[in-house]
Structure formats: C-alpha cells, structure tokens
Design a protein around this motif. Structure first.
Motif, short mmCIF file in Angstrom:
data_model
loop_
_atom_site.label_atom_id
_atom_site.label_comp_id
_atom_site.label_asym_id
_atom_site.label_seq_id
_atom_site.Cartn_x
_atom_site.Cartn_y
_atom_site.Cartn_z
N LYS A 35 -18.35 -10.27 17.32
CA LYS A 35 -17.22 -9.60 16.68
C LYS A 35 -17.73 -8.68 15.57
N VAL A 36 -17.12 -7.49 15.48
CA VAL A 36 -17.46 -6.54 14.43
C VAL A 36 -16.17 -6.10 13.75
N THR A 37 -16.11 -6.26 12.43
CA THR A 37 -14.95 -5.83 11.66
C THR A 37 -15.35 -4.65 10.78
N PHE A 38 -14.67 -3.53 10.94
CA PHE A 38 -14.92 -2.35 10.12
C PHE A 38 -13.89 -2.34 8.99
N VAL A 39 -14.40 -2.36 7.76
CA VAL A 39 -13.55 -2.54 6.59
C VAL A 39 -13.60 -1.32 5.68
N ASN A 40 -12.44 -0.94 5.17
CA ASN A 40 -12.37 0.12 4.17
C ASN A 40 -11.45 -0.34 3.04
N ILE A 41 -11.94 -0.20 1.82
CA ILE A 41 -11.15 -0.56 0.64
C ILE A 41 -10.65 0.73 -0.01
N ILE A 42 -9.32 0.88 -0.11
CA ILE A 42 -8.73 2.06 -0.73
C ILE A 42 -8.50 1.81 -2.21
N ARG A 43 -9.12 2.63 -3.03
CA ARG A 43 -8.86 2.55 -4.46
C ARG A 43 -7.70 3.48 -4.81
N ASN A 44 -7.32 3.46 -6.03
CA ASN A 44 -6.31 4.40 -6.56
C ASN A 44 -4.99 4.37 -5.80
N LEU A 45 -4.49 3.17 -5.53
CA LEU A 45 -3.16 3.06 -4.92
C LEU A 45 -2.19 2.38 -5.88
N ASN A 46 -2.44 2.56 -7.16
CA ASN A 46 -1.53 2.02 -8.17
C ASN A 46 -0.41 3.04 -8.40
N ILE A 47 0.60 2.94 -7.59
CA ILE A 47 1.69 3.91 -7.62
C ILE A 47 2.86 3.37 -8.44
N PRO A 48 3.39 4.15 -9.37
CA PRO A 48 4.52 3.71 -10.21
C PRO A 48 5.72 3.27 -9.35
N LYS A 49 6.46 2.30 -9.87
CA LYS A 49 7.61 1.77 -9.13
C LYS A 49 8.61 2.84 -8.77
N GLU A 50 8.81 3.78 -9.68
CA GLU A 50 9.79 4.85 -9.43
C GLU A 50 9.38 5.69 -8.23
N VAL A 51 8.09 5.96 -8.14
CA VAL A 51 7.58 6.77 -7.02
C VAL A 51 7.69 5.99 -5.72
N LYS A 52 7.35 4.70 -5.77
CA LYS A 52 7.44 3.89 -4.54
C LYS A 52 8.89 3.74 -4.09
N LYS A 53 9.80 3.72 -5.06
CA LYS A 53 11.21 3.62 -4.70
C LYS A 53 11.68 4.87 -3.99
N GLU A 54 11.18 6.03 -4.44
CA GLU A 54 11.56 7.29 -3.82
C GLU A 54 10.84 7.49 -2.48
N PHE A 55 9.60 6.98 -2.40
CA PHE A 55 8.81 7.11 -1.17
C PHE A 55 8.33 5.72 -0.75
N PRO A 56 9.20 4.91 -0.17
CA PRO A 56 8.88 3.50 0.12
C PRO A 56 7.74 3.30 1.11
N ASP A 57 7.45 4.30 1.92
CA ASP A 57 6.41 4.14 2.94
C ASP A 57 5.06 4.72 2.52
N ILE A 58 4.93 5.14 1.27
CA ILE A 58 3.74 5.87 0.86
C ILE A 58 2.45 5.05 1.01
N ILE A 59 2.48 3.77 0.64
CA ILE A 59 1.28 2.93 0.75
C ILE A 59 0.97 2.63 2.21
N GLU A 60 2.01 2.28 2.96
CA GLU A 60 1.83 1.98 4.39
C GLU A 60 1.26 3.19 5.13
N ASN A 61 1.74 4.38 4.79
CA ASN A 61 1.25 5.59 5.43
C ASN A 61 -0.20 5.89 5.05
N ALA A 62 -0.53 5.62 3.79
CA ALA A 62 -1.91 5.86 3.33
C ALA A 62 -2.89 4.94 4.06
N ILE A 63 -2.49 3.68 4.21
CA ILE A 63 -3.34 2.72 4.91
C ILE A 63 -3.48 3.09 6.38
N SER A 64 -2.38 3.48 7.01
CA SER A 64 -2.41 3.88 8.41
C SER A 64 -3.30 5.10 8.62
#
Length: 306
Positions: A35-64
């Motif tokens: 088995k081989v697992t390819f891993v990536n750690i995303i930094r700088n995803l500390n998004i303010p609550k107000e921004v996440k409320k306006e764009f609820p899919d922003i983190i999910e889209n970034a990870i995808s």
C-alpha cells in the motif's frame, strides 16, 4: 528483515514531488510494499467564520483541488510493475502532522524530500529525522532511484546489524549486483599520550581494534552473495556526519543507510545539532534511516518534543 509493506509519501506540490513519486514506484517493485499513501498537508486554511459562512464550500473545494493536483503527479510518475493499493490523503494543518498520520496508518516507511534550491526549508525534514517512529527515506533534489552502491555507517551495534541486513535484502531484491560499503568511524581517545604512544601510533591501535570488531560483527551477517567492503575512517574533528559525507563524496553511493535507536541514530548520528548537519549541510545522496519496529518513542511524547 523489517518489511516495508505500508509506504507514506509526503508531497508538497513542488517540483520535488515527481522525484519522490518515482522513488515510491521504485521501492514498490523492490520491497514487500502492498500500500502507498500519498499525503499533502495544506497550510494557511485558517479562514474567518464570516468568510466560511459566505462561502461554505471553500475548504472542501481547496482540498479537492489539491487532491486532484497530486493525483496528476502520481499518474505521471508512479508506474510500478506490480499492483498495490494507492490512496490519497489531503489534510489542513502543519507538516509535522505527517507523523500523526503515519502513526495512524501504521506506516512502515515515510518518504520525504530535502530541498536545496527549490522554495521551502528543511525544518520539517529535520524534525521527522529526529522524531519519526518508523523507517524514513529522505530524498534530495534530482536524485535518481538506483541501487548500484550502498554506504552503511556501522558501529557494530544491533542497529547497525539491522541497517546492514536491510541493505543486503534490498540489494538481493534489486538483482544482487549492488555493492555495499560498510564504514566505521573510529577516533583516538583523549589522554592517549599518557600511554607513551604518538597520535599516529594510537590511531593504528584503534583502527586494528575496529577491524577486529568488524570481523566479529560480520560473522553474524549472511551476505547472501552481495559484495561487502569494510572501510575505516579516522575522526579528527569530532563530527561523524562530516566523516560520512567525506567518504560519500569519494565513493558516490546511491543511498546512505543507517540504523537508528528509537529516535536517535546509531553512533550518535542524530543527536542534537548533528541531525541538522546531516540533513542540511552536505546532503546530496538519499538517506534511509531504519528502525526496529515497536522500539520507538510513543506518538504523544514525539509530538510534544516537536
């Protein structure tokens, strides 16, 4: 033999990624990897609550988006001759999280890169070298996966024995044509002059002692037809890392393999500032740190000390 069945490859979407993926492919073909697992750690995803409320899919889209990016690199460079299970893992956080992910996945070998000219620092590499609780392969920029020559520093301990046996097994799996160079770094003890001997005379005494220790050590090893050469280096600057790299510059190994005791390497290679010197200063060759499974610091202790 400690099997490498479960590999974890740390990617950062830099130009170093193809090199790491190629190494993973090479290792799959020449180890017991399943088995081989390819891993990536995303930094700088500390998004303010107000921004996440306006764009609820922003983190999910970034990870995808990030996962698709590393999949492209893997598809282009991961071409093993046998089938293995491949998974992708993208997480938000900081690079040391790789240790926790490796622990949870029961990883046998972590593969990470070491940069010289590319953007980024080696801080994470040093931390992993000191604290990883499994085998660790550090691959520098532009390294090619080949195994014609191995350099194995030894101090005649069980950890050196593990490193040499791992190397022999790997040499056999890759065709049995590779050469292994065993290096012992010996030194002249302080106070030698009280014996009435000169520095040079006592150095010869220590070298003779090292050769006798190697002969005794080697009786416990089955070379399995692999060519093994012993080399002895006199340490004159109290810097084991530089002694190893001096020989590496001369013999040009394809990989350096050392055995580690828990989170520290045999012969004090990874104690204190030597860890940074080994990884930062002169690293031109891939460095494989092998460990006995089940003889490492616990995860909580490891994370506390990062």
């Amino acid at each position: 033999m400690e099997p490498f069945k479960n590999l974890l490859v740390g990617l950062d979407t830099s130009e170093l990624d193809p090199t790491l993926v190629k190494y993973a492919s090479f290792l799959v073909d020449h180890t017991s990897a399943e088995k081989v697992t390819f891993v990536n750690i995303i930094r700088n995803l500390n998004i303010p609550k107000e921004v996440k409320k306006e764009f609820p899919d922003i983190i999910e889209n970034a990870i995808s988006e990030r996962k698709n990016k590393i999949k492209e690199v893997v598809r282009a460079n991961f071409q093993p001759k046998k089938k293995v299970k491949v998974t992708y893992l993208v997480k938000k956080g900081q690079p040391p999280m790789l240790l926790e992910l490796a622990e949870k996945a029961k990883t046998d070998l972590i593969i990470i890169g070491q940069k010289k000219t590319l953007p980024g620092t080696g801080v994470t590499t040093v931390r992993l070298a000191r604290r990883a609780s499994c085998n660790l392969l550090i691959v520098p920029e532009n390294a090619e996966p080949k195994v014609d020559k191995f350099l194995v520093p030894i101090d005649f301990s069980n950890y050196s024995k593990l490193a040499l046996e791992q190397t022999i097994d790997f040499a056999v799996r890759t065709g049995g044509k590779g050469e292994i160079i065993c290096q012992n770094v010996y030194s002249v003890p302080t106070g030698y002059h009280y014996t009435g001997k000169s520095f040079e005379d006592f150095a010869e005494i220590m070298k003779k002692n090292a050769k006798e220790a190697f002969d005794k050590f080697f009786k416990k090893i089955n070379p399995r037809g692999i060519k093994i050469t012993d080399v002895y280096s006199l340490d004159t600057n109290d810097n084991l890392a530089s002694d190893i790299y001096d020989l590496a510059a001369e013999v040009k190994p394809d990989v350096i393999i050392i055995g580690a005791k828990g989170r520290t390497a045999a012969a004090a290679l990874f104690l204190g500032s030597l860890a940074e010197k080994m990884v930062h200063d002169n690293m031109k060759d891939p460095l494989l740190i092998v460990r006995f499974k089940g003889k490492n610091a616990g995860l909580i202790e490891t994370l506390r000390e990062i």
